[in-house]
Enzyme design. Structure first.
Site, PDB file in Angstrom:
ATOM      1  N   ASP A  62      28.859  21.661  37.370  1.00  0.00           N
ATOM      2  CA  ASP A  62      28.682  20.516  36.472  1.00  0.00           C
ATOM      3  C   ASP A  62      28.097  21.074  35.189  1.00  0.00           C
ATOM      4  O   ASP A  62      26.934  21.490  35.145  1.00  0.00           O
ATOM      5  CB  ASP A  62      27.734  19.494  37.104  1.00  0.00           C
ATOM      6  CG  ASP A  62      27.413  18.325  36.178  1.00  0.00           C
ATOM      7  OD1 ASP A  62      27.861  18.327  35.014  1.00  0.00           O
ATOM      8  OD2 ASP A  62      26.681  17.412  36.620  1.00  0.00           O
ATOM      9  N   SER A 141      37.949  19.667  18.652  1.00  0.00           N
ATOM     10  CA  SER A 141      39.103  18.768  18.591  1.00  0.00           C
ATOM     11  C   SER A 141      39.450  18.479  17.142  1.00  0.00           C
ATOM     12  O   SER A 141      38.565  18.494  16.264  1.00  0.00           O
ATOM     13  CB  SER A 141      38.776  17.445  19.306  1.00  0.00           C
ATOM     14  OG  SER A 141      39.794  16.486  19.081  1.00  0.00           O
ATOM     15  N   TYR A 154      33.295  10.362  21.416  1.00  0.00           N
ATOM     16  CA  TYR A 154      34.075  11.597  21.516  1.00  0.00           C
ATOM     17  C   TYR A 154      34.046  12.364  20.195  1.00  0.00           C
ATOM     18  O   TYR A 154      33.815  13.583  20.174  1.00  0.00           O
ATOM     19  CB  TYR A 154      35.509  11.266  21.908  1.00  0.00           C
ATOM     20  CG  TYR A 154      36.367  12.478  22.143  1.00  0.00           C
ATOM     21  CD1 TYR A 154      36.298  13.171  23.339  1.00  0.00           C
ATOM     22  CD2 TYR A 154      37.252  12.938  21.165  1.00  0.00           C
ATOM     23  CE1 TYR A 154      37.084  14.296  23.572  1.00  0.00           C
ATOM     24  CE2 TYR A 154      38.038  14.058  21.380  1.00  0.00           C
ATOM     25  CZ  TYR A 154      37.952  14.733  22.582  1.00  0.00           C
ATOM     26  OH  TYR A 154      38.725  15.846  22.790  1.00  0.00           O
ATOM     27  N   LYS A 158      32.544  16.149  19.469  1.00  0.00           N
ATOM     28  CA  LYS A 158      33.368  17.253  18.986  1.00  0.00           C
ATOM     29  C   LYS A 158      32.962  17.680  17.572  1.00  0.00           C
ATOM     30  O   LYS A 158      33.063  18.865  17.219  1.00  0.00           O
ATOM     31  CB  LYS A 158      34.839  16.874  19.039  1.00  0.00           C
ATOM     32  CG  LYS A 158      35.362  16.663  20.468  1.00  0.00           C
ATOM     33  CD  LYS A 158      35.141  17.878  21.351  1.00  0.00           C
ATOM     34  CE  LYS A 158      35.787  17.726  22.714  1.00  0.00           C
ATOM     35  NZ  LYS A 158      35.631  18.940  23.553  1.00  0.00           N
TER      36      LYS A 158
END
Length: 247
Positions: A62, A141, A154, A158
């Protein structure tokens, strides 16, 4: 081979980009630690590498757990004797959601898995990477550069990965190079999880000038290049593997 007698860790190696990256490094001679929260998937990737006469170790990790990440680094060095490349690739998506509907729990989980994990990886890898002038790769990203609708958590994770990459590149030079890869929408099982009412997979593809989604092999090629001696003067960059999406 470029990575013969080198040891590489790839997180999120059980599927998609991570699997392709792990297999690409192995094909170039590296011993690869395939780390994933899904140990069966990690084992499948490792077994594919071994079938091609490569060296690989699957680990159930993890990446948001400090203890797990420390264990990953310790097990790698114990098994292979060194660490040369750490690729912080593991991440989770966000379904397109208006910011007012994003829960604190979802926000914290995305930041923890997508960003804190890179901090933890580097924290424990640096003493070993410094031994041989190693490389850190971070999967960011194109969303960090050109945000999309409904991806607040998100995009924050990123975007943080890109700036963390630059900070680490400055801080760890000259002994360790640090670079990020910014993939455009990539044809993996995770991609559909980004879709929402105002964001479809077809819509994502329509924004890419080269007219197709990225393939995991595209990202793997970028990773092995950035980790190789051919990129020895490249650090602190966020390489856009995007088919022109960020123009």
């Amino acid at each position: 081979m470029e990575f013969l007698e080198k040891t590489v860790i790839v997180t999120g190696a059980g599927s998609g980009m991570g699997q392709a990256i792990a297999e690409k490094f192995a094909s170039k001679g590296a011993a690869v630690v395939c780390a994933d929260i899904d140990v069966d998937a990690a084992t499948e990737t490792a077994e594919k590498i071994k079938l091609d006469d490569g060296l690989s170790l699957p680990l159930e990790i993890d990446v948001s757990s400090e203890n797990d990440v420390k264990t990953m680094i310790d097990r790698t060095v114990a098994e292979f004797g060194s660490l040369d490349v750490l690729h912080n690739n593991a991440g989770i998506p966000q379904e397109a959601t208006p910011v007012e509907d994003v829960s604190e729990t979802e926000w914290d989980q995305i930041i923890s898995v997508n960003l804190k994990s890179a901090f933890l990886g580097v924290k424990y890898a640096v003493p070993h990477l410094r031994d041989g002038g190693g490389v850190v790769l971070n999967t960011a990203s194109t969303a960090a550069i050109r945000p999309r609708t409904g991806l607040s958590a998100y995009v924050a994770s990123k975007g943080g990965m890109v700036t963390l990459t630059k900070q680490l590149a400055y801080e760890l030079a000259p002994s360790i190079r640090v670079n990020a890869i910014c993939p455009v929408a990539t044809d993996t099982p995770m991609l559909s999880k980004f879709a929402g009412e105002d964001l479809s997979v077809a819509g994502m593809q329509d924004t890419i000038p080269l007219g197709r989604l990225a393939e995991p092999s595209d990202i793997a090629a970028a990773a092995t290049f950035l980790a190789s001696d051919d990129a020895e003067m490249i650090t602190g960059t966020a390489l856009e593997v995007d088919g022109g999406r960020d123009i």
